[in-house]
Design a protein around this motif. Structure first.
Motif, PDB file in Angstrom:
ATOM      1  N   UNK A   1       6.284   5.246   2.957  1.00 12.66           N
ATOM      2  CA  UNK A   1       5.771   4.860   1.570  1.00 12.66           C
ATOM      3  C   UNK A   1       6.301   3.375   1.191  1.00 12.66           C
ATOM      4  N   UNK A   2       5.424   3.189   0.198  1.00 14.59           N
ATOM      5  CA  UNK A   2       5.755   1.949  -0.540  1.00 14.59           C
ATOM      6  C   UNK A   2       7.308   1.576  -0.801  1.00 14.59           C
ATOM      7  N   UNK A   3       7.963   2.332  -1.348  1.00 12.16           N
ATOM      8  CA  UNK A   3       9.174   2.314  -1.913  1.00 12.16           C
ATOM      9  C   UNK A   3       9.989   2.098  -0.514  1.00 12.16           C
TER      10      UNK A   3
ATOM     11  N   UNK B   1       7.559  -9.196   1.780  1.00 16.39           N
ATOM     12  CA  UNK B   1       7.645  -8.081   1.026  1.00 16.39           C
ATOM     13  C   UNK B   1       6.197  -7.923   0.605  1.00 16.39           C
TER      14      UNK B   1
ATOM     15  N   UNK C   1       1.641   9.984  -2.852  1.00 16.94           N
ATOM     16  CA  UNK C   1       2.626  10.228  -1.991  1.00 16.94           C
ATOM     17  C   UNK C   1       3.156   8.872  -1.350  1.00 16.94           C
ATOM     18  N   UNK C   2       2.128   8.014  -1.013  1.00 11.91           N
ATOM     19  CA  UNK C   2       2.519   6.656  -0.430  1.00 11.91           C
ATOM     20  C   UNK C   2       3.067   5.816  -1.537  1.00 11.91           C
ATOM     21  N   UNK C   3       2.975   5.961  -2.809  1.00 10.07           N
ATOM     22  CA  UNK C   3       3.533   5.043  -3.861  1.00 10.07           C
ATOM     23  C   UNK C   3       2.420   4.024  -4.267  1.00 10.07           C
TER      24      UNK C   3
ATOM     25  N   UNK D   1       8.043   5.510 -10.542  1.00 10.38           N
ATOM     26  CA  UNK D   1       6.947   4.828 -10.086  1.00 10.38           C
ATOM     27  C   UNK D   1       7.079   3.653  -8.983  1.00 10.38           C
ATOM     28  N   UNK D   2       6.289   2.736  -8.828  1.00 13.21           N
ATOM     29  CA  UNK D   2       6.631   1.840  -7.686  1.00 13.21           C
ATOM     30  C   UNK D   2       7.287   0.476  -8.233  1.00 13.21           C
ATOM     31  N   UNK D   3       7.018   0.243  -9.609  1.00 12.63           N
ATOM     32  CA  UNK D   3       7.677  -0.759 -10.242  1.00 12.63           C
ATOM     33  C   UNK D   3       7.519  -2.271  -9.595  1.00 12.63           C
ATOM     34  N   UNK D   4       6.266  -2.488  -9.460  1.00 11.38           N
ATOM     35  CA  UNK D   4       5.790  -3.629  -8.710  1.00 11.38           C
ATOM     36  C   UNK D   4       5.287  -4.670  -9.901  1.00 11.38           C
TER      37      UNK D   4
ATOM     38  N   UNK E   1      -0.008  -2.018   3.811  1.00  9.75           N
ATOM     39  CA  UNK E   1      -0.006  -0.448   3.450  1.00  9.75           C
ATOM     40  C   UNK E   1      -1.051  -0.363   2.792  1.00  9.75           C
TER      41      UNK E   1
ATOM     42  N   UNK F   1      10.887   2.049 -10.963  1.00  6.12           N
ATOM     43  CA  UNK F   1      11.408   2.898 -10.119  1.00  6.12           C
ATOM     44  C   UNK F   1      12.134   4.014 -10.787  1.00  6.12           C
TER      45      UNK F   1
ATOM     46  N   UNK G   1       3.649  -4.595   1.602  1.00  2.00           N
ATOM     47  CA  UNK G   1       2.859  -3.898   0.706  1.00  2.00           C
ATOM     48  C   UNK G   1       1.595  -3.781   0.982  1.00  2.00           C
TER      49      UNK G   1
ATOM     50  N   UNK H   1      12.792  -3.696   4.062  1.00  2.00           N
ATOM     51  CA  UNK H   1      12.816  -5.369   4.103  1.00  2.00           C
ATOM     52  C   UNK H   1      14.150  -5.838   3.754  1.00  2.00           C
TER      53      UNK H   1
END
Lengths: 262, 326, 382
Positions: free
Chosen positions: A193-195, C9, C48-50, C62-65, C16, C58, C13, A201
């Motif tokens: 998962x992304x998080x 990072x 599911x994977x964000x 959420x993913x907070x990007x 993914x 977050x 991302x 990292x």
């Protein structure tokens, strides 16, 4: 249960196949290294066991040059492994010698508590398939390769698994510590998962330095050449009007031209 | 410079695994005129006959039934004892699943350089040069195995087995009883492969494999009939095993078996890279598919485009006819 | 000056999203397009994977990007299927008003349960009688004690047939124009909320789009975002955030089109050689590559400015307009490279043209964007 998974960084599927300038190995310039194939299955299986046996820990270990090795360790952490250990390798090692790899990994594994050491059946690049039993030998543990349907019986503290032979499937049971080369995990490898990717990292990796390792005999097996087969030119088409004509032509070609007809 | 070489024979119910016979050919190359001894653990009398007439200069036999369990902690000490008695510098095995297990353990236990899936072998003063397919058969790697000891597992179908000699080499029994297992683990059961009438997929010299193009499980017999006519092993693409038409043991490809037969016939298989990496090192590839654009044709030597429901019966009949007439 | 080399990072991302787009989305894209299917299993997996609530911090699940990271993901997803991407990122658009206008209590109350499981939300601004002229909206919100009563109809709402939550814009007094607009959070389960059927669209057919009717829907005052009359500002600031990722979405379509064209050009032969060796085709491919590169840098730059809190109305409008026009051009040229095959549905490029078209229209048409660009420009010389 204490599980250690050993993984190897391999160039990803998009890596262009060509020899390195010295002609000895695959050109890895600019290649992206990934956790792949049987190694990915080994990590998946470790995580499945962790899910099934509460209180389990999965530690991932990899041996190789820092950059690429870090990448696969972080990928394994992102999938849910608890800790990661990087075993440093000599800068010029081609690590084609399975003894060296097995001994280096064994030195790291010995420092970690382990009931089960999981390895992919074979690596995604050299595909030699020797590491599981070599590592077992170096650790003094029982070792098997090509394990399928791996389960853990918590009451008897036994691992059960299948081991394929030419005639069929042997059923084995073994208490820990044991080293298993895995043919197939219980399900398809999960995606991180992304998080968790972002968290991985920032994770700290444990290191085992060269100074802590036994002397590695990298001269034992060395890479001398990496060669690509001549490009296949595409099929020779069998032209025909009836299926019978196609069959006759094909059998004749297999007999007379390819000389592979039994 | 000649050297002594030991060949580990892998028994199967009906004799020796074919690649063990081929291993003798590789061992003779490595020996450069030196002795080529065989060691056979737990084989049938047929295996002893086959091995002793198969080009070795001597054969060491450990006949205890317990070897059949294929315990590495029994086999490795026994092999090393034979290597010591014969003063061997090289051990050659068949690169089967078990052969690779032994090769890995021997590399560490015997402190030897080791290689598996070997398709070429050249002895030199600087060591044994060996070649093996890597990266799913898409490339070849050449390694130098520097002495003093080397373990080499050879890929099935890469070396031609020596002709059977009329005279058997001297057979000796390994003096010691089988080593007592030192490690944990117990074989608790065995499930024989269902009606394994054909040859083993991994080592067969001909493989006929079927894919999604067969449309339904009840059509798979077309592939099996062609395989039977050719004396070939039957394989399948992942689409077929995933759909449950055939068990996973039939799967050829990245997540299944890697095969490198002399002849591979792909029937109704489009040729996803997943499949190709498991069979690309086959010597001759025939593809039969209804779609001329299928990627399998790019790597095939012979391509037949058309309706496989018509082509397969015709081909099976033609093969039967050709084999009957010799 | 940002150097635009991706951090580790960002690379991981992006990888993914790339893997998800290529292994999960792309293989189903043609079928979903042909049959206008809404592949909910793919959207669930994206959640599911964000990969779904990218802009939600977050702490709310959420993913907070950053916006730049969102753009990297959106381009990759869109390469796999633009229509699916529209549905996947619709939550970002619908939830942004809560992020911008909501109190901490509202964020916790709405976002936490919403993001904790797979849920879809829709952004309800556009109405049948007016799109770009948001000040003229006709949906009414009438105060009644501690409630508002909302009546009206929204249209072209992404995911409306499947959404469980709506952010809705309505006016307390049309005479006040933009100053009368309020923003509300309205769960689908509220009485009087009626989403319409999924519309048949030209492209983005894996996404669902529909009307939502509000018949005397009673919404607690506590569910209004910001002050009364602040709704227009919330809507505009929301679009300032989400405009740039539409540029990224267009870039993903263009990248896919260029790659298809390049591969085809290498393989297709005419006059005895691959058409990639004909200069006419090389010029097309070169133009595609230039256009995509420029559009991507414009997109990243706008996102970077917004991430650094700098005003970027001009840059985000330029990025969205340029990238969407570029995607149309590139998809059009890709079809031309394919010739007759490109016009056939059996080949993948005609879908890309249909998908690209929407990026010139939605989240502020390219005409209104140019109005904005000109206004920003002229203001400097006035």
């Amino acid at each position: 249960m204490e599980i250690v998974v050993c993984v190897k960084p391999v160039p990803d599927a998009e890596t262009k196949l060509r020899p390195a300038p010295d002609g000895r190995t695959l050109d890895l310039e600019g290649a992206k290294f990934v956790l792949a194939g049987y190694d990915e299955s080994a990590v998946e299986q470790a995580l499945l066991l962790k899910d099934a046996v509460p209180g389990s820990t999965v530690r991932v270990v990899s041996f190789g040059p820092p950059g690429r090795t870090e990448e696969v360790l972080r990928a394994a952490l992102a999938l849910g492994c608890d800790t990661a250990t990087l075993v440093e390798s000599p800068p010029l090692a081609h690590s084609a010698d399975v003894r060296s790899v097995a001994r280096a990994l064994a030195a790291a594994v010995k420092k970690l508590p382990h009931d089960l050491v999981l390895v992919g059946k074979q690596s995604g690049d050299s595909e030699a398939g020797m590491l599981p039993t070599a590592l077992a030998q170096a650790l003094g543990h029982p070792g098997f390769n090509g394990a399928v349907e791996l389960k853990f019986d918590p009451t008897q503290k036994l691992f059960t698994f299948g081991r394929a032979s030419e005639a069929g499937l042997e059923r084995w049971e073994c208490p820990g510590p044991v080293v298993l080369g895995l043919q197939q995990a219980g399900n398809d490898p999960r995606t991180a998962k992304l998080q968790n990717i972002l968290k991985s990292r920032r994770a700290t990796l444990d290191k085992v330095s060269l100074a802590e390792l036994p002397t590695l005999d990298v001269a034992g097996a060395t890479a001398e050449a990496f060669q690509l087969p001549p490009p296949r030119t595409g099929a020779k088409w069998i032209e025909y009007k009836t299926p019978e004509e196609a069959a006759t032509k094909l059998v004749r070609l297999l007999k007379e031209e390819a000389k592979v007809f039994p | 410079m000649s050297r002594s070489v030991l060949v580990v024979g892998e028994p199967r119910p009906t004799g020796l695994v074919p690649a063990s016979r081929e291993a003798v050919a590789a061992a003779r190359l490595a020996a450069e005129g030196g002795a080529v001894a065989g060691v056979l653990l737990g084989g049938s009398p047929e295996a002893v006959t086959e091995f002793s007439r198969g080009g070795v200069t001597g054969l060491w036999v450990g006949s205890d039934a317990s070897y059949a369990e294929r315990r590495i902690d029994r086999w490795v000490p026994a092999i090393l004892a034979a290597a010591k008695s014969t003063e061997s510098e090289v051990i050659v095995l068949a690169s089967t699943g078990f052969g690779r297990e032994l090769a890995g353990a021997l590399a560490v236990a015997w402190d030897a350089a080791a290689a598996t899936s070997v398709t070429e072998l050249t002895p030199t003063d600087e060591g044994l040069f060996v070649a093996m397919p890597v990266l799913g058969g898409r490339a070849t790697s050449k390694l130098r195995l520097a002495g003093p000891r080397a373990v080499v597992a050879i890929r099935p179908n890469a070396f031609g087995a020596p002709a059977m000699s009329g005279e058997a080499a001297p057979v000796e029994s390994l003096s010691a009883a089988p080593p007592t297992p030192t490690l944990a683990g117990r074989r608790v059961g065995f499930e024989a492969n269902a009606a394994s009438q054909g040859p083993d997929l991994s080592s067969a010299s001909i493989v006929v494999a079927g894919g999604r193009g067969l449309r339904a499980p009840e059509n798979f017999h077309l592939v099996e009939e062609l395989a039977e006519a050719l004396g070939a092993a039957v394989g399948a693409s992942r689409a077929v095993t995933d759909a449950g038409w055939k068990p996973g043991t039939y799967q050829v490809g990245q997540t299944g078996r890697s095969v490198s037969p002399q002849l591979y016939i792909a029937v109704g298989i489009s040729g996803a890279i997943q499949h190709l990496v498991g069979m690309m090192s086959s010597r001759v590839i025939v593809a039969i598919n209804s779609d001329p654009g299928a990627p399998i044709f790019k790597i095939a030597d012979y391509g037949v485009v058309g309706d496989l429901f018509l082509l397969l019966p015709a081909l099976t009949a033609e093969v039967r006819k050709a084999r009957a007439s010799g | 000056m940002p150097d635009f080399s991706l951090t580790d990072d960002q690379t991981s991302v992006r990888d993914l999203a790339r893997k998800f787009a290529r292994t999960e989305m792309a293989p189903r894209a043609a079928e979903c397009d042909r049959k206008s299917l809404f592949p909910e299993d793919i959207y669930r997996k994206a959640w599911e994977l964000g990969l779904m609530n990218l802009n939600v911090p977050t702490e709310y699940g959420g993913s907070g990007l950053s916006l730049l990271d969102q753009c990297l993901i959106v381009e990759e997803l869109s390469y796999g299927c633009a229509g699916m991407t529209t549905s996947i990122i619709a939550n970002c658009l619908a939830l942004e008003p809560i992020l911008l206008g909501g109190t901490p209590e509202q964020k916790t109350r709405f976002l936490k349960p919403f993001c904790a499981s797979y849920n879809l939300a829709s952004f309800g601004l556009t109405e049948p009688a007016g799109g770009s002229d948001a000040g003229a909206l006709a949906t009414r919100a009438t105060r009644d004690g501690d409630h508002y009563v909302i009546s009206g109809e929204k249209c072209f709402i992404t995911n409306a047939p499947n959404a469980s939550l709506f952010t809705v814009f309505a006016t307390t007094d049309p005479a006040l124009r933009t100053k009368g607009i309020c923003a509300f959070v309205v769960p689908r389960s509220t009485e009087g909320v009626t989403p319409g059927k999924d519309e048949e669209k030209m492209g983005h057919r894996a996404s669902s789009t529909g009307t939502v009717r509000f018949d005397s829907v009673r919404v607690p005052v506590a569910d209004r975002l910001g002050a009364e009359g602040e709704g227009f500002s919330i809507a505009m600031r929301t679009l300032d955030q989400t405009r740039t990722p539409i540029g990224a979405l267009a870039n993903g379509i263009a990248q896919a089109a260029m790659e298809h064209a390049a591969r085809y050009a290498l393989q297709r032969k005419s006059f005895g050689k691959p058409i990639a060796e004909h200069q006419a085709i090389q010029i097309k491919l070169a133009n595609m590559a230039q256009s995509i590169h420029a559009a991507r840098l414009l997109t990243w730059h706008a996102a970077w400015k917004i991430d650094h809190g700098e005003p970027a109305t001009l840059e985000s409008s330029i990025a969205k307009t340029f990238a969407s026009d570029s995607a149309m051009r590139v998809a059009d040229e890709a079809i031309q490279v394919f010739g007759g095959y490109g016009y056939m549905k059996e080949y993948p490029v005609e879908k890309l043209l249909r998908d690209a078209k929407l990026t010139q229209i939605y989240e502020g048409s390219n005409e209104i964007q140019r109005t904005v660009i000109a206004r920003e420009l002229l203001r400097r010389y006035a």
